[in-house]
Write an enzyme that holds these catalytic residues in place. Structure first.
Site, PDB file in Angstrom:
ATOM      1  N   SER A   1       0.854  -1.191   0.000  1.00 24.14           N
ATOM      2  CA  SER A   1       0.000   0.000   0.000  1.00 24.14           C
ATOM      3  C   SER A   1       0.882   1.229   0.000  1.00 24.14           C
ATOM      4  O   SER A   1       1.933   1.252   0.656  1.00 24.14           O
ATOM      5  CB  SER A   1      -0.905   0.016   1.235  1.00 24.14           C
ATOM      6  OG  SER A   1      -1.521   1.277   1.402  1.00 24.14           O
TER       7      SER A   1
ATOM      8  N   TYR B   1      -2.328  -0.607  10.034  1.00 21.44           N
ATOM      9  CA  TYR B   1      -2.315  -1.014   8.630  1.00 21.44           C
ATOM     10  C   TYR B   1      -1.048  -0.527   7.928  1.00 21.44           C
ATOM     11  O   TYR B   1      -0.394  -1.285   7.203  1.00 21.44           O
ATOM     12  CB  TYR B   1      -3.554  -0.459   7.926  1.00 21.44           C
ATOM     13  CG  TYR B   1      -3.662  -0.831   6.471  1.00 21.44           C
ATOM     14  CD1 TYR B   1      -4.063  -2.110   6.096  1.00 21.44           C
ATOM     15  CD2 TYR B   1      -3.374   0.094   5.472  1.00 21.44           C
ATOM     16  CE1 TYR B   1      -4.173  -2.457   4.752  1.00 21.44           C
ATOM     17  CE2 TYR B   1      -3.483  -0.240   4.131  1.00 21.44           C
ATOM     18  CZ  TYR B   1      -3.882  -1.518   3.783  1.00 21.44           C
ATOM     19  OH  TYR B   1      -3.984  -1.851   2.455  1.00 21.44           O
TER      20      TYR B   1
END
Length: 254
Positions: free
Chosen positions: A148, A161
């Site tokens: 990501s 995350y």
């Protein structure tokens, strides 16, 4: 139809998190290129429906297994199942992950149990899946880890995350050196927020931040990512081993 300018015909690829969203779109792109697929996901009903649909639409064999990336025994059982049916694996897409509190809690307020679960699924699950299937990798095996761009620009209020995806990037680089002597390439793709079912809960302001901040403004859809992933699964992609590709329309440059 997700067309690719190269062929993956005859290759066998495992995709985790393949039941829906980005994983489903990657599976379609691979199927369009002639790939035999094995989808793994904790969402059993959705996963079986996706596998059946893709097989019928693209005319390639598509298997499905219900796998919990938080459980080592589930991953090991899956690897045994794959070994019984396939002689070798040519590609693995580590797409399965969980994302929580996007644009939500500050780092002081992150629950420890939540932190541990995110790391267990996103980091340990990626490692264990790679470890379990690596004995089956062919001499021209390719692995694509879905990271990501949050780990590239340091997204705030998303620490668990972001940390997990930073770990995936670090693992990609380390594994590139360990797997390279076997002719196996491993790369990471770092998209921004992709419009899927999994991101419907993301606050509108977080979507706006991305959509207005990209060099090419606008939303990012799964179809914008899958061509790069499919190429990284091909034999010519070996020269990109260990690299992280921020496929995010220019939100982050590296």
């Amino acid at each position: 139809m997700h067309a690719t300018p190269f062929s993956l015909a005859g290759r066998r690829v495992v995709i985790t998190g393949g039941a829906r969203g980005l994983g489903e779109a990657i599976a379609e792109a691979c199927a369009a290129a002639g790939t035999e697929l094995w989808l793994a996901d904790i969402l059993e009903e959705a996963g079986r429906q996706t596998a059946d649909r893709i097989s019928a639409e693209y005319g390639v064999p598509v298997c499905f297994s219900c796998v919990d990336l938080a459980r080592p025994d589930s991953i090991e059982a899956f690897a045994r199942e794959v070994k019984e049916k396939w002689e070798s694996v040519d590609g693995l897409v580590n797409n399965g992950a969980i994302a929580t509190n996007v644009g939500g809690k500050n780092f002081e307020d992150v629950d420890i149990a939540l932190w541990d679960r995110v790391q267990t699924v996103n980091v340990r699950g990626t490692w264990l899946m790679t470890r379990a299937l690596s004995p089956l990798f062919s001499a021209h095996g390719r692995i694509v880890n879905i990271a990501s761009d949050t780990a590239l620009w340091g997204a705030p209020r998303l620490l668990a995350y972001t940390a997990s995806k930073g770990a995936v990037i670090a693992m990609t680089r380390s594994l590139a050196r360990e797997l390279g002597p076997r002719g196996i390439g491993i790369s990471a793709v770092a998209p921004g927020i992709v419009r899927t079912e999994a991101t419907e809960y993301v606050p509108r302001e977080r979507h706006n931040l991305y959509e207005n901040g990209r060099a090419v403004p606008g939303p990012q859809n799964p179809e914008d990512i899958v061509g790069v992933v499919a190429f990284l699964l091909s034999e010519p992609a070996l020269s990109l081993t260990g690299q992280v590709l921020p496929v995010n329309a220019g939100f982050v440059f590296t």
